[in-house]
Each structure stands twice: as structure tokens, then as C-alpha cells.
Design a protein around this motif. Structure first.
Motif, PDB file in Angstrom:
ATOM      1  N   SER A 239       0.806  -1.224   0.000  1.00 11.02           N
ATOM      2  CA  SER A 239       0.000   0.000   0.000  1.00 11.02           C
ATOM      3  C   SER A 239       0.837   1.273   0.000  1.00 11.02           C
ATOM      4  O   SER A 239       0.482   2.253  -0.653  1.00 11.02           O
ATOM      5  CB  SER A 239      -0.944   0.004   1.209  1.00 11.02           C
ATOM      6  OG  SER A 239      -0.195  -0.113   2.411  1.00 11.02           O
ATOM      7  N   HIS A 240       1.941   1.305   0.726  1.00 12.77           N
ATOM      8  CA  HIS A 240       2.737   2.521   0.850  1.00 12.77           C
ATOM      9  C   HIS A 240       4.221   2.188   0.697  1.00 12.77           C
ATOM     10  O   HIS A 240       4.672   1.119   1.102  1.00 12.77           O
ATOM     11  CB  HIS A 240       2.526   3.188   2.225  1.00 12.77           C
ATOM     12  CG  HIS A 240       1.127   3.614   2.480  1.00 12.77           C
ATOM     13  ND1 HIS A 240       0.161   2.750   2.947  1.00 12.77           N
ATOM     14  CD2 HIS A 240       0.510   4.818   2.327  1.00 12.77           C
ATOM     15  CE1 HIS A 240      -0.988   3.404   3.083  1.00 12.77           C
ATOM     16  NE2 HIS A 240      -0.806   4.662   2.713  1.00 12.77           N
TER      17      HIS A 240
ATOM     18  N   MET B  51       6.068   7.047   1.571  1.00 13.29           N
ATOM     19  CA  MET B  51       5.732   7.645   2.859  1.00 13.29           C
ATOM     20  C   MET B  51       6.588   7.085   3.997  1.00 13.29           C
ATOM     21  O   MET B  51       6.698   7.709   5.056  1.00 13.29           O
ATOM     22  CB  MET B  51       4.250   7.423   3.182  1.00 13.29           C
ATOM     23  CG  MET B  51       3.301   8.332   2.420  1.00 13.29           C
ATOM     24  SD  MET B  51       1.595   8.082   2.914  1.00 13.29           S
ATOM     25  CE  MET B  51       1.677   8.579   4.635  1.00 13.29           C
TER      26      MET B  51
ATOM     27  N   ILE C 224      -1.628   0.000   6.722  1.00 12.50           N
ATOM     28  CA  ILE C 224      -0.926  -0.580   5.572  1.00 12.50           C
ATOM     29  C   ILE C 224      -1.514  -1.950   5.249  1.00 12.50           C
ATOM     30  O   ILE C 224      -2.178  -2.571   6.084  1.00 12.50           O
ATOM     31  CB  ILE C 224       0.595  -0.735   5.847  1.00 12.50           C
ATOM     32  CG1 ILE C 224       0.823  -1.668   7.043  1.00 12.50           C
ATOM     33  CG2 ILE C 224       1.246   0.606   6.065  1.00 12.50           C
ATOM     34  CD1 ILE C 224       2.265  -2.084   7.233  1.00 12.50           C
TER      35      ILE C 224
ATOM     36  N   HIS D  31       5.504  11.235   9.701  1.00 14.65           N
ATOM     37  CA  HIS D  31       4.889  11.811   8.503  1.00 14.65           C
ATOM     38  C   HIS D  31       4.547  13.281   8.768  1.00 14.65           C
ATOM     39  O   HIS D  31       3.868  13.610   9.754  1.00 14.65           O
ATOM     40  CB  HIS D  31       3.623  11.038   8.130  1.00 14.65           C
ATOM     41  CG  HIS D  31       2.930  11.555   6.909  1.00 14.65           C
ATOM     42  ND1 HIS D  31       3.540  11.637   5.676  1.00 14.65           N
ATOM     43  CD2 HIS D  31       1.656  12.030   6.727  1.00 14.65           C
ATOM     44  CE1 HIS D  31       2.698  12.121   4.794  1.00 14.65           C
ATOM     45  NE2 HIS D  31       1.549  12.368   5.411  1.00 14.65           N
TER      46      HIS D  31
END
Length: 450
Positions: A13-14, A17, A166, A157
Motif C-alpha cells: 500500500s505505501h 511515505m 498498511i 509523517h
């Protein structure tokens, strides 16, 4: 025995980041390495747990500790999670302690060389503050699993530490044989531009306790022409099965790439050839993993109790080995050591034992006891003194398995009885002359004595 198996779960998913989290953790680790190095005299004698507490007092501001010596840590790493901080302190202490151990060894070598009047030009080891370390996401505080393939992790973040949901790829835990083991906290690992969760599983495994007289031995010879040659035998010396493991396509590609690499080095000197090395490392890793898996599959199929291999010490190349040939030989030697390590880890996880024997003369002696053999130009065929032709690596695997069984027989036999066996068969006096024929003769003599 306790075993640990780590499974890789790629995050889907990421990716971008997560770069800030890894960067902040590595910067904090560098800062802590500097702190521990400056205070190492006072921290050296403490345990890791005590070091974590002591370094926190030096760096972290609390109500009971309003003026830490290194107050800039909280300023540079605002709201840094406590579990990240303690993990980084423990890792930094290990790095600094390792550096001091290496420095002491360097000093001892230097002093020894000076006492003997020898020249010593080796440079002292230096402490590296920058490390590509990966943080551990402790369960409950940094990692909360919400399903089999989703979780919430705490990341850095936009200047703050926030929870990020996630998704990651799952694993068939039954297929990996870890479904009954304890799941540990995952580690956030970056490979290239991708991230993954490496989750370790801990458990206890009981190794086989079969009597030596009833054991099945899987003898493995990591040969020159084949990646491995395996033979299954029992304690009486009867060969039950055999197999040849080789990756012809991958080795042909490796041969072509090493030739191109040597050609490029001749033209432009020895320098960075990342494309060649990347391809070579990938092929070598594939050969190592495939060979280890096939060895374990063969051992499991015939219910082996122990896997026996040669102990490979310092490599000695034949005289006249230069250039690309020498380079390929070194690559092959490194692959053999990595295959042994991989097989040992996999075998222990399955409850099998692993043993090493002396490699001297395993390939040079004929398994039928007829004496030394001669090898053809390709080194894959052994010609016995009787004129018999046999596969050289298969012949070596018979001798490897026989040496392991004979060693167990010698340990369980009284000295007086073993000396009587040596009187009848003088070749038993030296372990480097043990062959499959020696095992068969010993078993026959023991049966006659009983």
C-alpha cells in the motif's frame, strides 16, 4: 534447540511515505553512536539493559531528568517514540562495542608483529556512524495487526509520529511450518525502493535421537561439476538412494558473465561493474537456494536422521589457476560455504542433525578400497586402479557417509576392541584413509566378534 525463521511480507500500500521514518531512525542511531563512543569508558562494563537506561538519562528530558547532558537529542528528534529510542540505543551500543573489540584485536596483532620485528602496515579499524539499520516495530506500541494482511504502524509523517494503515502480502504459515511458533515483532526493511515487514517466528525443535546403529545418513558432496551429489545410506553401508543436483542453465550464464567481467576489467581496470555483479549475485543466490532445497527434499523423502558434509576450511586452489578460472573457483568456494550454512539452518528447523567430516582424500580414494583414483580432464569421472570408471562426486559422497558412520563406531567401541580391528585392517589407523569399503569390513568384523 531453539530455532528462528523469518518470513518476508512485502508492503503493497505505501512505499515513499515510509522513507522519512527510516531516515529519522538512522539519523538517531548515528547520534546515539557518537554519544556512546564519548561515554564508552563508563558504559563498557554495563549490561545492555543498564546501558539503555544510562543513555536515556544522558539524552532524554523527563521530569526527574530535567537537564540531560545531550539535550539536543530531544530537539532534533521531537516526539521520538520510546521503543524506537531504546531499540536504537541497544543497536548503537552493539556497534560501538564491536568496534572496540576489533580495535583491541588490531592492537594485539600490531604489538605481536613489532615484537617479532615484522612490518605492520594494516590500518586500524574506524568507527562508522552512518549505518543502514532498520527499525523494529514493537507490537502494541508501533505495530497493531488488524487482520491477516492489514496492520497499523507508527511512522514519521509531515513532522509528526502518526498511525498509518498498511496492507501487506500474507504467507501460508502451514506451508512454512511456523503456524505453531511464536510470532515476534516485525522489522521494517527496505530493499531498493520497496518496503517489507520481516516477521520472525521462534520455537523449540527436538533434534532426532535415533541410535547410531539405526541412523539413515544423507551424505552430500558439493562437487566441481555438479552443485551437489547426495547418497542415502544406512549404518551398515548399504546405499539406499542417490541423486545429482545441478543448475546447468544458471552456471552457463554465470560462466558467460564472469568472462565478460574479466574482459571489461582488462579494458578499463578493476573498478565498479554493478550490472555484472548484480547478475552474478542473483544467479549465485538462486543456485545456493535451489541446491539447499533439493538436498533437504531428498533427505526428507528417505527419512534421513543426519546430513553429513565435508568441512571446508581455507580454500587452496591448484597451482597454475589464474585469471577467469581462478575467479570462478573462488565464486564456487563461496557458494559451497553458503550452501552449507543454508542446509544447516533448514535441517535444524526440520529436526535433522548436521555433521561435518574431514574432507581429505574423500575424492582421491575409491569407495571399494582399491586405492587412489585418477581423474579425467573434466574432473567428473574417476578411474580406479582396477580399471573401473565411476562418477567422481558420487564416489566422494559414499566415502563421506562412511566416515561419519565409522567415527560413531569408533567412539562407541572400546580402545582394545578398536585396536584389534586396526590390526586386521591397517587402513583404519588413519581417518583420512577411511572409505565405504572400510565401513563394510568393520561391520563384518564386529558381527563375527559378537
Amino acid at each position: 534447540m531453539k530455532v528462528v525463521k523469518t518470513l518476508k511480507h512485502p508492503i503493497t500500500s505505501h512505499h515513499r511515505m515510509l522513507d522519512a521514518t527510516l531516515h529519522v531512525y538512522q539519523e538517531a542511531l548515528s547520534f546515539l553512536i557518537t554519544v556512546i563512543q564519548e561515554q564508552f569508558i563508563t558504559l563498557e562494563s554495563l549490561s545492555t539493559q543498564a546501558v539503555v537506561t544510562a543513555v536515556e538519562r544522558l539524552t532524554h528530558h523527563t521530569r526527574q531528568n530535567p537537564n540531560p547532558l545531550y539535550a539536543e537529542f530531544d530537539q532534533r528528534f521531537y516526539k521520538f517514540p520510546s521503543y524506537f529510542r531504546r531499540s536504537a540505543i541497544a543497536e548503537a551500543f552493539g556497534i560501538v562495542k564491536s568496534h572496540h573489540s576489533r580495535f583491541e584485536l588490531w592492537q594485539a596483532e600490531r604489538q605481536h608483529a613489532l615484537q617479532e620485528g615484522k612490518r605492520f602496515s594494516r590500518k586500524p579499524p574506524t568507527l562508522q556512524a552512518q549505518h543502514k539499520a532498520f527499525p523494529c516495530l514493537y507490537k502494541g506500541n508501533m505495530f497493531i495487526r488488524t487482520s491477516d494482511r492489514t496492520a497499523n504502524i507508527k511512522v514519521f509523517h509531515q513532522g509528526d509520529w502518526v498511525w498509518l494503515p498498511i496492507t501487506f502480502k500474507g504467507q501460508d504459515l502451514f506451508k512454512r511450518n511456523v503456524w505453531s511458533m511464536k510470532e515476534c515483532s516485525p522489522t521494517l526493511v527496505r530493499t531498493g525502493k520497496r518496503y517489507a515487514l520481516h516477521i520472525a517466528y521462534k520455537g523449540d525443535v527436538k533434534l532426532t535421537q535415533t541410535e547410531h546403529s539405526k541412523q539413515r545418513v544423507c551424505a552430500v558432496d558439493l562437487g566441481l561439476t555438479n552443485s551437489a551429489v547426495c547418497s542415502m545410506m544406512d549404518a551398515s553401508g548399504t546405499v539406499l538412494a542417490r541423486t545429482f543436483i545441478n543448475q546447468a542453465k544458471e552456471k552457463d550464464r554465470m560462466r558467460q558473465i564472469t568472462g565478460k567481467l574479466k574482459q571489461a576489467q582488462r579494458q578499463s581496470g578493476i573498478g565498479a561493474k554493478p550490472n555484472f555483479w548484480r547478475r552474478m549475485n542473483g544467479l549465485q543466490t538462486h543456485i545456493i537456494h535451489d541446491t539447499a532445497h533439493q538436498i533437504l527434499a531428498f533427505a526428507q523423502k528417505y527419512h534421513a536422521d543426519v546430513i553429513v558434509m565435508e568441512y571446508l576450511g581455507k580454500m587452496r586452489l591448484p597451482k597454475g589457476t589464474w585469471g577467469a578460472k581462478r575467479f570462478r573457483a573462488k565464486l564456487q568456494f563461496w557458494a559451497k560455504r553458503r550452501i552449507q550454512t543454508k542446509v544447516t539452518e533448514m535441517a535444524h528447523f526440520l529436526g535433522m542433525r548436521v555433521s561435518m567430516v574431514n574432507p581429505a582424500n574423500t575424492s582421491a580414494l575409491a569407495f571399494d578400497g582399491s586405492g587412489f583414483v585418477q581423474r579425467n580432464t573434466k574432473r567428473d569421472v574417476a578411474v580406479f586402479t582396477t580399471g573401473k570408471m565411476y562418477h567422481a562426486d558420487l564416489n566422494a559422497s559414499y566415502n563421506i557417509g562412511a566416515r561419519y558412520v565409522l567415527r560413531n563406531i569408533q567412539k562407541s567401541t572400546s580402545e582394545k576392541r578398536w585396536l584389534s580391528l586396526e590390526a586386521k585392517d591397517p587402513s583404519l589407523a588413519k581417518r583420512t584413509y577411511w572409505t565405504l569399503a572400510s565401513l563394510i569390513r568393520v561391520q563384518q568384523a564386529l558381527r563375527l566378534q559378537t
